[in-house]
Design an enzyme around this catalytic site. Sequence first.
Site, mmCIF file in Angstrom:
data_model
loop_
_atom_site.group_PDB
_atom_site.id
_atom_site.type_symbol
_atom_site.label_atom_id
_atom_site.label_comp_id
_atom_site.label_asym_id
_atom_site.label_seq_id
_atom_site.Cartn_x
_atom_site.Cartn_y
_atom_site.Cartn_z
ATOM 1 N N VAL A 1 0.839 -1.202 0.000
ATOM 2 C CA VAL A 1 0.000 0.000 0.000
ATOM 3 C C VAL A 1 0.874 1.252 0.000
ATOM 4 C CG1 VAL A 1 -1.738 1.293 1.281
ATOM 5 C CG2 VAL A 1 -1.926 -1.189 1.098
ATOM 6 N N ASP A 2 1.931 1.253 0.800
ATOM 7 C CA ASP A 2 2.867 2.379 0.782
ATOM 8 C C ASP A 2 3.426 2.605 -0.619
ATOM 9 O OD1 ASP A 2 2.725 3.266 3.378
ATOM 10 O OD2 ASP A 2 4.519 2.228 4.068
ATOM 11 N N VAL A 3 3.909 1.537 -1.228
ATOM 12 C CA VAL A 3 4.575 1.676 -2.525
ATOM 13 C C VAL A 3 3.582 2.079 -3.605
ATOM 14 C CG1 VAL A 3 5.841 0.434 -4.321
ATOM 15 C CG2 VAL A 3 6.454 0.112 -1.923
#
Length: 398
Positions: free
Chosen positions: A169-171
Amino acid sequence: MLRQSLEGIKVVDFSQIGAGPTCSMYLGDLGADVVKIEPATGDVGRMLGPPWVDETESAVFVGFNRNKRSIVLDLKSETGLQIARRLISTADVVVESFRPGVMSRFALDYESVRESNPRIVYCSVSAYGSTGDYASKAGVDGILQAASGLMMLLGDNGDAPSKVQAPIVDVSTGYIATIAVLSQLFKRHRTGIGGYLDVSLFASALAIQQSSITGFLGDKALPTRTGSAAPYSAPNEAFQASDGWVMVAAYLGDRWSRLCNILGLPRLIDDPRFVTSSLRVVNRSAMRAELSAAFMAQRCAHWLALFDANDILCSKVCTYEDVMENPALQHMGLIATMETEDGRTFRVPGFPVNSRESQATPHRPPPSLGQHTAEILGELGYTAIEVERLMNEGVTKS
C-alpha cells in the site's frame, strides 16, 4: 536520458517511512533535486529494523531514499520554520505526510505557501485523505491493508488474516503520488499555476483491488480466499512439485489441453467439469486434486522445461536467491548499486522504467542524517557563520 527528464525541478520532501518517500525517490530518479527535511531524530524509517543493511542502516530507509539530500530542521522553532518557508519559496514541488492539519499549524500548508509561490505543486499523503470524518485518523501500510479489505483476499479460507509482507500500500500510494505530481507539473507547464494533490493510502489500497471490488459491486458476493489461485481463472495457481512449487497459468486457448497432455492426464481435457476456465473456477477443488498428484511426480525443472517448450505460462515460486539469478533482472539492470563517501556499498531495486539507460548514471546513495545541511543552507544564502550559529542553537545539525 530518462534520468534527466526532471532536471531543474526542486522537490522539498517532508515525508517519512514509505509512501511519500517512494514518490520523492522516483522524482529524484527522474532527475529532480530532492531536499529531504528531517527532525533531529531523523526519518522514523531510519529506526525500523531488522533487517539492516551493512549492519547499521535500516533497509526501510535505504530502500526508499536514494537520490535525495538531507537537511535537519527543527520545525518547532520559528527559525526552523523560516528556513523551511525559504526552501519552499525556491521549490517546484512539496511532498508531505503529516496528519492533516499539522502543516497548517506551521503555516506550511498549500494555502499558505502558494501565496508566495503560486507555481508550487503540493502533494499531501495521508491515511484517509485531508478532509472528511477520517481525516485525522492515522494509519500505516498494514492498517490500510486491513481497512481496505486487502487482508481478506490473502491466504486460504479458514486461515488467519494475512498481509502482503512487502509494503504494497505504501509503494502503490507512492506510485500514484508520482503520477499525480508529474501530471500537475505538466498542467503547470501549460498554465503557469501549480496545484494541490490529496493522495491517500486508503484510496490507493482500493485502487489495487480493481477486479475484486468490481466483482463485489456487481454480485455482492464476498470474494473467496484462494491462496495462490486467481479467483477469476483456472488453472492460474501454484502446484507443488517434488522439490518446490510451480506457478502455472493455463486457462486461455488450448493451453489447458497442452497442460493435461504434458501431465499425462488427457482424460481431463473433455471432462465436463473442466471444459472452460469458468467451469474450472467453479470446480477448482476437483481440478486441483487431479493435477496435484501429477505435479508431485517430478521436480520443478522438469515441468518448467516442458511448459516453456509448449508455451504454457509458468514460473518457479522463487526465493530472493532465485530472483537475483534471473537473467531478466541482470539484463535490465534492475538492481542499483550505490557507494557512500566512506566507501560503503548499498544495493537496492532501481528505477523500474528504462532501467538499462538509468543505470548509466550513478544513483546518489541515501543520505546520512543532515548530510547536506550546510550545503543546502549555503544555497539559500546563509553564510558559514550563520550556519554554525543555527547548529549551535539546535535549529539544525549535520
